[in-house]
Design a protein around this motif. Structure first.
Motif, PDB file in Angstrom:
ATOM      1  N   UNK A 192      -6.126  -3.325  -7.193  1.00 49.53           N
ATOM      2  CA  UNK A 192      -6.860  -4.391  -6.507  1.00 49.53           C
ATOM      3  C   UNK A 192      -7.660  -3.850  -5.332  1.00 49.53           C
ATOM      4  N   UNK A 193      -7.501  -2.578  -5.046  1.00 48.13           N
ATOM      5  CA  UNK A 193      -8.184  -2.001  -3.898  1.00 48.13           C
ATOM      6  C   UNK A 193      -9.679  -1.847  -4.163  1.00 48.13           C
ATOM      7  N   UNK A 194     -10.448  -1.895  -3.084  1.00 44.52           N
ATOM      8  CA  UNK A 194     -11.882  -1.687  -3.170  1.00 44.52           C
ATOM      9  C   UNK A 194     -12.230  -0.312  -2.635  1.00 44.52           C
ATOM     10  N   UNK A 195     -13.326   0.222  -3.111  1.00 48.51           N
ATOM     11  CA  UNK A 195     -13.751   1.541  -2.656  1.00 48.51           C
ATOM     12  C   UNK A 195     -13.990   1.540  -1.145  1.00 48.51           C
ATOM     13  N   UNK A 196     -13.380   2.482  -0.472  1.00 50.83           N
ATOM     14  CA  UNK A 196     -13.621   2.616   0.963  1.00 50.83           C
ATOM     15  C   UNK A 196     -12.834   1.675   1.853  1.00 50.83           C
ATOM     16  N   UNK A 197     -11.918   0.876   1.299  1.00 46.12           N
ATOM     17  CA  UNK A 197     -11.125  -0.025   2.144  1.00 46.12           C
ATOM     18  C   UNK A 197      -9.875   0.712   2.615  1.00 46.12           C
ATOM     19  N   UNK A 198      -9.992   1.389   3.716  1.00 43.14           N
ATOM     20  CA  UNK A 198      -8.866   2.120   4.289  1.00 43.14           C
ATOM     21  C   UNK A 198      -8.684   1.703   5.738  1.00 43.14           C
ATOM     22  N   UNK A 199      -7.458   1.622   6.185  1.00 41.76           N
ATOM     23  CA  UNK A 199      -7.162   1.130   7.516  1.00 41.76           C
ATOM     24  C   UNK A 199      -7.625   2.062   8.624  1.00 41.76           C
ATOM     25  N   UNK A 200      -7.795   1.480   9.806  1.00 42.31           N
ATOM     26  CA  UNK A 200      -8.159   2.260  10.979  1.00 42.31           C
ATOM     27  C   UNK A 200      -6.956   3.070  11.456  1.00 42.31           C
ATOM     28  N   UNK A 201      -7.244   4.117  12.220  1.00 40.10           N
ATOM     29  CA  UNK A 201      -6.163   4.977  12.699  1.00 40.10           C
ATOM     30  C   UNK A 201      -5.568   4.495  14.013  1.00 40.10           C
ATOM     31  N   UNK A 202      -6.267   3.635  14.739  1.00 42.10           N
ATOM     32  CA  UNK A 202      -5.787   3.179  16.038  1.00 42.10           C
ATOM     33  C   UNK A 202      -5.595   1.670  16.061  1.00 42.10           C
ATOM     34  N   UNK A 203      -4.573   1.212  16.803  1.00 41.70           N
ATOM     35  CA  UNK A 203      -4.374  -0.241  16.940  1.00 41.70           C
ATOM     36  C   UNK A 203      -5.411  -0.846  17.876  1.00 41.70           C
ATOM     37  N   UNK A 204      -5.620  -2.153  17.711  1.00 41.34           N
ATOM     38  CA  UNK A 204      -6.511  -2.899  18.592  1.00 41.34           C
ATOM     39  C   UNK A 204      -5.668  -3.472  19.733  1.00 41.34           C
ATOM     40  N   UNK A 205      -6.039  -3.216  20.985  1.00 47.88           N
ATOM     41  CA  UNK A 205      -5.242  -3.752  22.099  1.00 47.88           C
ATOM     42  C   UNK A 205      -5.307  -5.270  22.148  1.00 47.88           C
ATOM     43  N   UNK A 206      -4.190  -5.898  22.520  1.00 45.44           N
ATOM     44  CA  UNK A 206      -4.136  -7.352  22.684  1.00 45.44           C
ATOM     45  C   UNK A 206      -3.773  -7.683  24.121  1.00 45.44           C
ATOM     46  N   UNK A 243      -4.920  -1.639  10.818  1.00 40.59           N
ATOM     47  CA  UNK A 243      -4.394  -0.343  10.411  1.00 40.59           C
ATOM     48  C   UNK A 243      -3.871  -0.342   8.973  1.00 40.59           C
ATOM     49  N   UNK A 244      -3.743  -1.502   8.379  1.00 42.21           N
ATOM     50  CA  UNK A 244      -3.239  -1.565   7.001  1.00 42.21           C
ATOM     51  C   UNK A 244      -4.257  -0.949   6.040  1.00 42.21           C
ATOM     52  N   UNK A 245      -3.775  -0.097   5.128  1.00 39.61           N
ATOM     53  CA  UNK A 245      -4.658   0.629   4.214  1.00 39.61           C
ATOM     54  C   UNK A 245      -4.689   0.025   2.813  1.00 39.61           C
ATOM     55  N   UNK A 246      -3.865  -0.976   2.561  1.00 37.12           N
ATOM     56  CA  UNK A 246      -3.804  -1.598   1.234  1.00 37.12           C
ATOM     57  C   UNK A 246      -4.038  -3.096   1.368  1.00 37.12           C
ATOM     58  N   UNK A 247      -4.574  -3.700   0.323  1.00 33.14           N
ATOM     59  CA  UNK A 247      -4.796  -5.146   0.341  1.00 33.14           C
ATOM     60  C   UNK A 247      -3.468  -5.884   0.293  1.00 33.14           C
ATOM     61  N   UNK A 248      -3.393  -6.919   1.097  1.00 30.55           N
ATOM     62  CA  UNK A 248      -2.207  -7.771   1.113  1.00 30.55           C
ATOM     63  C   UNK A 248      -2.406  -8.944   0.167  1.00 30.55           C
ATOM     64  N   UNK A 249      -1.325  -9.660  -0.071  1.00 24.61           N
ATOM     65  CA  UNK A 249      -1.350 -10.770  -1.017  1.00 24.61           C
ATOM     66  C   UNK A 249      -2.439 -11.779  -0.683  1.00 24.61           C
ATOM     67  N   UNK A 250      -2.648 -12.047   0.629  1.00 28.29           N
ATOM     68  CA  UNK A 250      -3.660 -13.033   1.000  1.00 28.29           C
ATOM     69  C   UNK A 250      -5.072 -12.570   0.640  1.00 28.29           C
TER      70      UNK A 250
END
Length: 450
Positions: free
Chosen positions: A419-433, A123-130
């Motif tokens: 640092x963002x790439x075109x089209x790298x936007x987070x999903x709207x729903x979480x993934x079940x675990x 769901x994260x919409x921005x690049x993280x440090x890693x």
């Protein structure tokens, strides 16, 4: 049941695989004429409060943090209300506010709002440090960082924030299945690369396996657990200690066998302890009477957990070797509030605005006071230390007071539009675990959700 020798062999193979991946993915970081940037190790301690930590340092109860303060730069780290940890730890990792990175709460909705589930990394919409460092050719290793499940493919390794719970869940399932080995984790989202997943079981410390004397060091005069609340508190403390010790064991092994240019290690036990034991530390803030024996037994836990957290910092700093070490927290801790109130503050209302930042190591100004620092400033500052450009779309700043003038002259802070790439936007729903219900129950018990 897998033999101990087989588990050890699997562990050695997994670590060797990670080391090989780190070596294969590593690329030259600098030209032959440019000064080499240091490695950076970030130690995240959830809920580490500036005022409480300063008092502990002054009393000699946090010698490792004291050394970092003396040898480097330090100060309070301003948080962002309403002090929601998943959002803030994502802010720390991106240098951006929640409207840009998209992680807003502990839970998110699924299936058109009919089901809630813990927020997940997709769901994260921005690049993280890693990701930023990896895209620039640096190797990375992150362990337990909040909101990192499922583990992402990185230029190195990542152990997700759910690794302990997934191991425990698999162990419970395996115990009732004669065809499965207890502790085998079949969820590849627990770690990247996949070779690491099955070795996680060898690092996880079970609460029931903790020696009684380890738990007793954090307690006041011991009394018999002759009531349900006392027994529950001791069980909680065991879980918190086991969680941090599991993270420590895994981090030390990976840091020494597969060192990376950037490493992050996250410890959660201090925050959990503050939520659970604050009423015993400050019984006047709790509206109900607390038995004196419980105050005597559990009153010292928080202050002693600060000393335990300091030992974790010391061990990670030792494993870091000659790297720059940066300790940070997402918020401070204010307690239950007005002692005359009918309803004590709970959950995020117990958090307060000033956490901690301390940075020490090669190229860091010695004894400097960090002024006006905030959680938004961590990633820009780490990028500057690594010699990488800072995104102009980041909301934080480089803490130039951390860096000596000669370092800034040799390696001026560079900037890039994004640092963002075109089209790298987070999903709207979480993934079940497999452990969503367990996580939600834990959040409910801490007052984070209803």
């Amino acid at each position: 049941m897998r033999s101990k020798a087989a588990r050890v062999a699997l562990l050695v193979a997994a670590v060797a695989a990670v080391a090989l991946i780190v070596w294969l993915l590593a690329r030259p970081r600098e030209s032959a004429t440019a000064p080499a940037a240091p490695r950076v190790v970030i130690i995240g301690v959830d809920g580490l409060d500036w005022e409480i930590a300063r008092a502990a340092v002054a009393e000699g109860r946090m010698p490792h943090l004291e050394r970092l303060v003396e040898e480097g730069a330090s100060g309070p780290l301003q948080s962002i209300p309403p002090f929601i940890s998943p959002s803030i730890w994502t802010t720390i990792a991106t240098g951006k506010r929640e409207d840009k990175h998209g992680i807003r709460s502990f839970l998110a909705t699924r299936r058109h709002g009919s089901v809630t589930a813990p927020t997940t990394s997709n769901m994260r919409k921005a690049k993280a440090l890693w990701q930023i460092a990896g895209d620039r050719g640096l190797t990375v290793g992150f362990i337990g960082w909040l909101v990192t499940w499922p583990a992402e493919r990185v230029n190195g390794y990542m152990v997700s924030s759910l690794f302990e719970r997934l191991v425990a869940s698999s162990a419970e399932q395996g115990a009732g299945d004669s065809g499965a080995a207890a502790g085998e984790v079949d969820d590849s989202g627990a770690a990247y690369p996949a070779a690491l997943v099955q070795s996680l079981n060898d690092f996880v410390v079970r609460p029931q396996d903790l020696p009684d004397e380890t738990v007793a060091r954090l307690l006041g005069p011991t009394r018999r657990a002759d009531d349900a609340e006392t027994a529950a508190c001791e069980a909680d403390l065991r879980r918190y200690l086991a969680s941090d010790l599991s993270t420590l064991a895994l981090a030390k092994q990976l840091m020494r066998s597969a060192p990376t240019d950037v490493c992050g290690v996250y410890f959660r036990g201090l925050d959990l302890s503050c939520h659970t034991f604050w009423r015993y530390r400050s019984p006047g803030e709790w509206p109900d009477d607390i038995p004196p024996g419980q105050v005597e037994t559990f009153g010292p836990v928080i202050d002693r957990y600060y000393s335990f957290a300091d030992s974790l910092i010391g061990e990670i700093a030792e494993a870091a070797g000659d790297a720059v070490v940066l300790v940070c927290s997402d918020h401070g801790f204010g307690g239950h509030g007005d002692p005359g109130g009918d309803k004590p503050l709970i959950g995020t209302a117990m958090h307060r605005d000033r956490g901690v930042i301390a940075v020490a190591g090669p190229g860091v100004r010695r004894g400097a006071a960090v002024a006006d620092a905030g959680v938004l400033d961590v990633t820009p500052t780490v990028l500057a230390i690594l010699g990488l450009p800072v995104g102009r779309d980041m909301d934080g700043r480089v803490l130039v007071e951390v860096l000596p003038e000669d370092a800034l002259t040799e390696r001026p802070v560079a900037f890039i539009q994004t640092h963002e790439s075109e089209g790298t936007r987070g999903d709207s729903e979480p993934i079940p675990s497999p452990v969503d219900d367990e996580i939600k129950e834990m959040l409910r018990s801490l007052g984070y959700i209803e």
